[in-house]
Motif scaffolding. Structure first.
Motif, PDB file in Angstrom:
ATOM      1  N   ASN A 119       0.951  -1.238  -0.155  1.00 28.09           N
ATOM      2  CA  ASN A 119      -0.317  -0.294  -0.041  1.00 28.09           C
ATOM      3  C   ASN A 119       0.965   1.401  -0.398  1.00 28.09           C
ATOM      4  O   ASN A 119       0.149   2.074  -0.352  1.00 28.09           O
ATOM      5  N   MET A 120       1.624   1.095   0.529  1.00 31.92           N
ATOM      6  CA  MET A 120       2.787   2.670   0.917  1.00 31.92           C
ATOM      7  C   MET A 120       3.286   2.804  -0.967  1.00 31.92           C
ATOM      8  O   MET A 120       3.301   4.336  -1.209  1.00 31.92           O
ATOM      9  N   TYR A 121       3.915   1.862  -1.249  1.00 32.33           N
ATOM     10  CA  TYR A 121       4.479   2.218  -2.465  1.00 32.33           C
ATOM     11  C   TYR A 121       3.790   2.503  -3.753  1.00 32.33           C
ATOM     12  O   TYR A 121       3.990   2.780  -4.024  1.00 32.33           O
ATOM     13  N   SER A 122       3.004   1.348  -3.908  1.00 34.42           N
ATOM     14  CA  SER A 122       1.757   1.667  -4.244  1.00 34.42           C
ATOM     15  C   SER A 122       1.020   3.045  -4.240  1.00 34.42           C
ATOM     16  O   SER A 122       0.703   3.592  -5.508  1.00 34.42           O
ATOM     17  N   SER A 123       0.745   3.739  -3.435  1.00 36.12           N
ATOM     18  CA  SER A 123       0.217   4.675  -3.141  1.00 36.12           C
ATOM     19  C   SER A 123       0.738   5.946  -3.187  1.00 36.12           C
ATOM     20  O   SER A 123       0.334   6.720  -4.260  1.00 36.12           O
ATOM     21  N   VAL A 124       2.139   5.978  -3.123  1.00 32.82           N
ATOM     22  CA  VAL A 124       3.694   6.447  -3.107  1.00 32.82           C
ATOM     23  C   VAL A 124       3.717   7.260  -4.790  1.00 32.82           C
ATOM     24  O   VAL A 124       3.194   8.055  -5.654  1.00 32.82           O
ATOM     25  N   PHE A 204      12.524   4.079   2.788  1.00 30.35           N
ATOM     26  CA  PHE A 204      13.028   5.128   3.228  1.00 30.35           C
ATOM     27  C   PHE A 204      13.134   5.784   2.191  1.00 30.35           C
ATOM     28  O   PHE A 204      12.344   7.041   1.413  1.00 30.35           O
ATOM     29  N   ILE A 205      13.743   5.579   1.407  1.00 37.53           N
ATOM     30  CA  ILE A 205      14.656   6.567   0.195  1.00 37.53           C
ATOM     31  C   ILE A 205      13.721   6.345  -1.492  1.00 37.53           C
ATOM     32  O   ILE A 205      12.807   7.277  -1.974  1.00 37.53           O
ATOM     33  N   CYS A 206      13.331   4.756  -1.425  1.00 40.50           N
ATOM     34  CA  CYS A 206      11.788   4.324  -2.543  1.00 40.50           C
ATOM     35  C   CYS A 206      10.788   4.435  -2.498  1.00 40.50           C
ATOM     36  O   CYS A 206       9.904   4.779  -3.811  1.00 40.50           O
ATOM     37  N   GLY A 207      10.551   4.147  -1.525  1.00 44.89           N
ATOM     38  CA  GLY A 207       9.026   4.997  -0.601  1.00 44.89           C
ATOM     39  C   GLY A 207       8.826   6.052  -0.338  1.00 44.89           C
ATOM     40  O   GLY A 207       7.062   6.445   0.117  1.00 44.89           O
ATOM     41  N   PHE A 208       9.478   6.827  -0.386  1.00 48.20           N
ATOM     42  CA  PHE A 208       9.138   7.758   0.267  1.00 48.20           C
ATOM     43  C   PHE A 208       9.539   9.142   0.021  1.00 48.20           C
ATOM     44  O   PHE A 208       9.509  10.434  -0.832  1.00 48.20           O
ATOM     45  N   ILE A 210      12.609   9.757  -2.431  1.00 51.07           N
ATOM     46  CA  ILE A 210      12.316   9.772  -4.129  1.00 51.07           C
ATOM     47  C   ILE A 210      11.333  10.590  -4.424  1.00 51.07           C
ATOM     48  O   ILE A 210      10.659  11.357  -5.146  1.00 51.07           O
ATOM     49  N   PRO A 211      10.737   9.388  -4.796  1.00 51.54           N
ATOM     50  CA  PRO A 211       8.468  10.139  -4.649  1.00 51.54           C
ATOM     51  C   PRO A 211       8.785  11.486  -4.374  1.00 51.54           C
ATOM     52  O   PRO A 211       7.749  11.904  -4.987  1.00 51.54           O
ATOM     53  N   PHE A 212       8.657  11.544  -3.170  1.00 50.23           N
ATOM     54  CA  PHE A 212       8.186  13.097  -2.751  1.00 50.23           C
ATOM     55  C   PHE A 212       8.907  14.076  -3.228  1.00 50.23           C
ATOM     56  O   PHE A 212       8.250  15.043  -3.329  1.00 50.23           O
ATOM     57  N   GLN A 213      10.652  13.604  -4.036  1.00 48.82           N
ATOM     58  CA  GLN A 213      11.147  15.013  -4.561  1.00 48.82           C
ATOM     59  C   GLN A 213      10.485  15.099  -5.667  1.00 48.82           C
ATOM     60  O   GLN A 213      10.077  16.630  -6.209  1.00 48.82           O
ATOM     61  N   ILE A 214      10.122  14.434  -6.729  1.00 51.24           N
ATOM     62  CA  ILE A 214       9.387  14.297  -7.806  1.00 51.24           C
ATOM     63  C   ILE A 214       8.391  14.739  -7.662  1.00 51.24           C
ATOM     64  O   ILE A 214       8.045  15.931  -8.328  1.00 51.24           O
ATOM     65  N   ILE A 215       7.198  14.840  -6.726  1.00 50.63           N
ATOM     66  CA  ILE A 215       5.803  15.161  -6.248  1.00 50.63           C
ATOM     67  C   ILE A 215       5.925  16.761  -6.258  1.00 50.63           C
ATOM     68  O   ILE A 215       5.116  17.691  -6.321  1.00 50.63           O
ATOM     69  N   VAL A 216       6.884  16.349  -5.289  1.00 48.98           N
ATOM     70  CA  VAL A 216       6.718  18.361  -4.807  1.00 48.98           C
ATOM     71  C   VAL A 216       7.760  19.242  -6.041  1.00 48.98           C
ATOM     72  O   VAL A 216       7.104  19.923  -5.836  1.00 48.98           O
TER      73      VAL A 216
END
Length: 337
Positions: A119-124, A204-208, A210-216
């Protein structure tokens, strides 16, 4: 479901009788507070499970059967499916939290833990897709109009699920059950601190991170672009912003305490344990927030939901009227006879 039950305590043995007495006193106080916390977390998780199962099923029904299939509804249906899968396994974790006994077998032990990280990976990853999609629509409207198609979006979603499943494999591999007399525990055994550290940092890196840097980055570009555009409705962008913020605040505590767990010698074990339990519950809460956002923010979703419920009630009443009319006619004919 979480990392609470396999924190390594071997390096914290008391060295003298005074320290042993002090630790026992702290243990009694800690156990009492943990008992109260358990009931709060159990109640919260039950609410999450009930609302999550109902809310995400509703989102899948409305977006999948009542609304026109578009790229955006494809993203949202996938997000709802991810949250729904997690909520299906959550009652098992609630039972384990209450009893500290796992009677469901090793396969469900692995699947229950894996559901959270899937759920964490697919959601982010879906939030990355939604953010990038919105950004491309604003920057390249003509290209988007010509190339944004549902089949392409579906293929991207399939790839996203495959990547999420691959990153979830450590939970399937290292999660296991151990029998202690009449009690069975469901826990994670990495077999070494290095493996534990590698899995935690990867999550932390793949599931939060890096994705959040892209999202922001996408959000900043989109925000700058929207200032120069005349848009009739900003509701879709408000939903996107709310989804991103809810994911951020739900998952930051969990990742914080998981990273702190890698260096237990410099932190309180009791605080670490409590933090992980609360952090895991907050992470679980993300699975029922999404449908609430659709209901309270999404105008199209609300209109479709209201229309679907109204038509359903009207059909039920019409059916009841037809049945009642038929029965009434039969009774009249019996009277005539």
């Amino acid at each position: 479901m979480d990392d609470v039950d396999y924190v390594e305590y071997e390096d914290y043995a008391p060295s003298n009788e005074t320290e042993i007495y002090s630790n026992l006193t702290q243990l009694v106080t800690f156990s009492t507070s943990q008992s109260s916390l358990t009931y709060v977390l159990v109640t919260t998780n039950i609410i999450i499970s009930v609302v999550g199962l109902g809310g995400n099923s509703l989102v899948i029904w409305i977006c999948g059967w009542k609304m026109k299939t578009t790229v955006i509804t494809t993203w949202y249906i996938s997000l709802a499916i991810s949250d729904l899968l997690f909520c299906v396994f959550l009652p098992l974790d609630v039972f384990y939290m209450l009893t500290s006994h796992w009677p469901f077998g090793q396969i469900l032990c692995k699947l229950s833990s894996s559901a959270l990280f899937l759920n964490m990976y697919s959601s982010v990853f879906l939030l990355v897709l939604i953010s990038a999609d919105r950004c491309v629509m604003a920057l390249f409207p003509v290209w988007s109009h010509n190339h944004r198609r549902v089949p392409k979006a579906f293929r991207v979603v399939v790839l996203m699920w495959i990547l999420s499943a691959l990153l979830t494999l450590p939970s399937l591999i290292f999660r296991k059950t151990t029998v202690h007399g009449s009690v069975t525990q469901c826990h994670t055994d990495y077999g070494g601190h290095s493996k534990h550290k590698a899995v935690a940092l990867t999550r932390f890196i793949c599931g939060f991170l890096i994705p959040f840097q892209i999202i922001v980055s996408c959000s900043l570009v989109l925000g700058v672009k929207l200032r120069s555009l005349t848009i009739k409705s900003t509701k879709p962008y408000k939903i996107m912003a709310a989804l991103i913020l809810s994911f951020f605040f739900c998952w930051v505590p969990y990742h914080t305490f998981v990273l702190l767990e890698l260096d237990l010698k410099n932190h309180s074990v009791e605080v670490q344990r409590t933090g992980l339990r609360v952090g895991t519950t907050l992470a679980a809460a993300n699975s029922f927030i999404s449908p609430l956002l659709y209901v309270f923010i999404g105008n199209d979703f609300k209109r479709t939901l209201r229309r679907s419920l109204t038509s359903g009630i009207e059909e039920a009443m019409a059916e009841d009227f037809r049945t009642g009319g038929l029965s009434h006619s039969k009774s009249k004919s019996m009277e005539v006879i």
